[in-house]
Design a protein around this motif. Structure first.
Motif, PDB file in Angstrom:
ATOM      1  N   UNK A 256       0.951  -1.166  -0.030  1.00 36.42           N
ATOM      2  CA  UNK A 256       0.189   0.021  -0.006  1.00 36.42           C
ATOM      3  C   UNK A 256       0.840   1.109  -0.022  1.00 36.42           C
ATOM      4  N   UNK A 257       0.202   2.321  -0.490  1.00 35.58           N
ATOM      5  CA  UNK A 257       0.969   3.646  -0.580  1.00 35.58           C
ATOM      6  C   UNK A 257       1.852   3.658  -1.874  1.00 35.58           C
ATOM      7  N   UNK A 258       2.791   4.749  -1.883  1.00 34.53           N
ATOM      8  CA  UNK A 258       3.524   4.948  -3.076  1.00 34.53           C
ATOM      9  C   UNK A 258       4.578   4.056  -3.005  1.00 34.53           C
ATOM     10  N   UNK A 259       5.054   3.531  -4.044  1.00 31.64           N
ATOM     11  CA  UNK A 259       6.172   2.598  -4.479  1.00 31.64           C
ATOM     12  C   UNK A 259       7.397   3.766  -4.990  1.00 31.64           C
ATOM     13  N   UNK A 260       8.482   3.794  -4.289  1.00 31.03           N
ATOM     14  CA  UNK A 260       9.438   4.867  -4.658  1.00 31.03           C
ATOM     15  C   UNK A 260       9.845   4.234  -6.181  1.00 31.03           C
ATOM     16  N   UNK A 261      10.238   5.492  -6.873  1.00 23.65           N
ATOM     17  CA  UNK A 261      10.916   5.360  -8.274  1.00 23.65           C
ATOM     18  C   UNK A 261      12.502   4.908  -7.947  1.00 23.65           C
ATOM     19  N   UNK A 262      13.118   4.890  -9.146  1.00 17.27           N
ATOM     20  CA  UNK A 262      14.441   4.533  -9.050  1.00 17.27           C
ATOM     21  C   UNK A 262      15.289   4.714 -10.217  1.00 17.27           C
TER      22      UNK A 262
END
Length: 300
Positions: A256-262
């Motif tokens: 849940x929530x925002x998955x970090x970019x990379x």
């Protein structure tokens, strides 16, 4: 002093909910299946970029470029933290070093960053081997939002090997940010060498695809190099960690929530051939860290 635990009730229709009575009494409760968050209120959800490095030279370069200070967590893990002043904003950065080279150790380092700091973006920064004679010269920097993981393969009768590459791209906001950096600075962008002996020399920064697996490649005629250049003509460099980064991101997309970019930023320290060595590690690491410093205001 006697420590009492538990509740004893007698009779019908008794109900107890989050109650504690007595000196130093307290209530502990947790939602079943929910991971415990050990971060303080001040540290929770406030970190912009989490950086993973592999070699000591890489961590030193990032610390120096972004002015990070060492911090030891109660768990015993060391991180390097600071506020980086970018044009128009201040960005909170935390960095760590993996225990060893390779995809698995990188994924463990990413998990430590997530549990302790939950950054909004992950960056893999350091050195890599160039496999493109023009764009990936020693000292140049490759900024990658595309990863080709080359290890999956089928071994057939007679020893024939058929590789099954996995190709992953960073989330669209990261790709747009990197595109904006090159739109402003040119393709290639230009930087000066970040160590004194190369300060007067100019190096190039290119966007490109990164090949990743578990092999240390030191052969220009390597079957892996041939496979990668045939798979995608824009594979400019290779490393041993970016596949783990993209895999970790993929598997954490279910939370849940925002998955970090990379993003991956690699300074070219060798040409993945017989001349491979450690002589250009500092130059490549410092150049990569400098480019990360230029990128952060676009990424955050």
């Amino acid at each position: 002093m006697t420590n009492n635990r538990g509740i004893s009730n007698h009779g019908n229709n008794n109900s107890f909910s989050n109650n504690a009575i007595g000196e130093r009494a307290h209530v502990s409760f947790a939602t079943p299946g929910q991971e415990r968050d050990t971060r303080s209120d001040e540290e929770s959800h406030t970190w912009d970029i989490g950086v993973v490095t592999i070699l000591s030279e890489e961590l030193q370069a990032v610390r120096s470029e972004l002015n990070l200070e060492r911090h030891k967590e109660p768990s015993g893990l060391y991180f390097y933290r600071g506020n980086y002043a970018a044009p128009g904003t201040t960005i909170r950065v935390v960095a760590t070093q993996s225990q060893s080279q390779g995809q698995r150790s990188t994924m463990a380092a990413l998990d430590n960053l997530r549990r302790h700091y939950n950054p909004r973006l992950w960056a893999l920064v350091g050195v890599g081997g160039g496999i493109h004679d023009e764009h990936a010269r020693i000292g140049n920097v490759i900024v990658s939002t595309d990863i080709v993981y080359y290890e999956n393969r089928k071994i057939q009768g007679g020893g024939e090997v058929r590789r099954r590459g996995e190709h992953r791209q960073a989330p669209a906001p990261v790709v747009h940010a990197v595109n904006a950096y090159f739109a402003d600075n040119g393709t290639p962008a230009r930087i000066h060498g970040q160590i004194p002996s190369y300060a007067s020399e100019e190096f190039s920064v290119y966007p490109g695809v990164m090949g990743s697996g578990e092999a240390v490649i030191a052969d220009r005629e390597s079957e892996i190099r041939q496979y990668l250049t045939a798979y995608h003509e824009k594979v400019l460099a290779v490393d041993m960690e970016a596949g783990g980064l993209s895999q970790y991101w993929q598997e954490n997309s279910i939370h849940r929530g925002e998955n970090p970019g990379w993003v991956v930023v690699r300074g070219v320290s060798d040409n993945a051939d017989q001349e491979k060595g450690h002589g250009y590690h500092e130059l490549a690491a410092r150049n990569a860290a400098h480019v990360l410093g230029q990128l952060v205001s676009y990424l955050c």
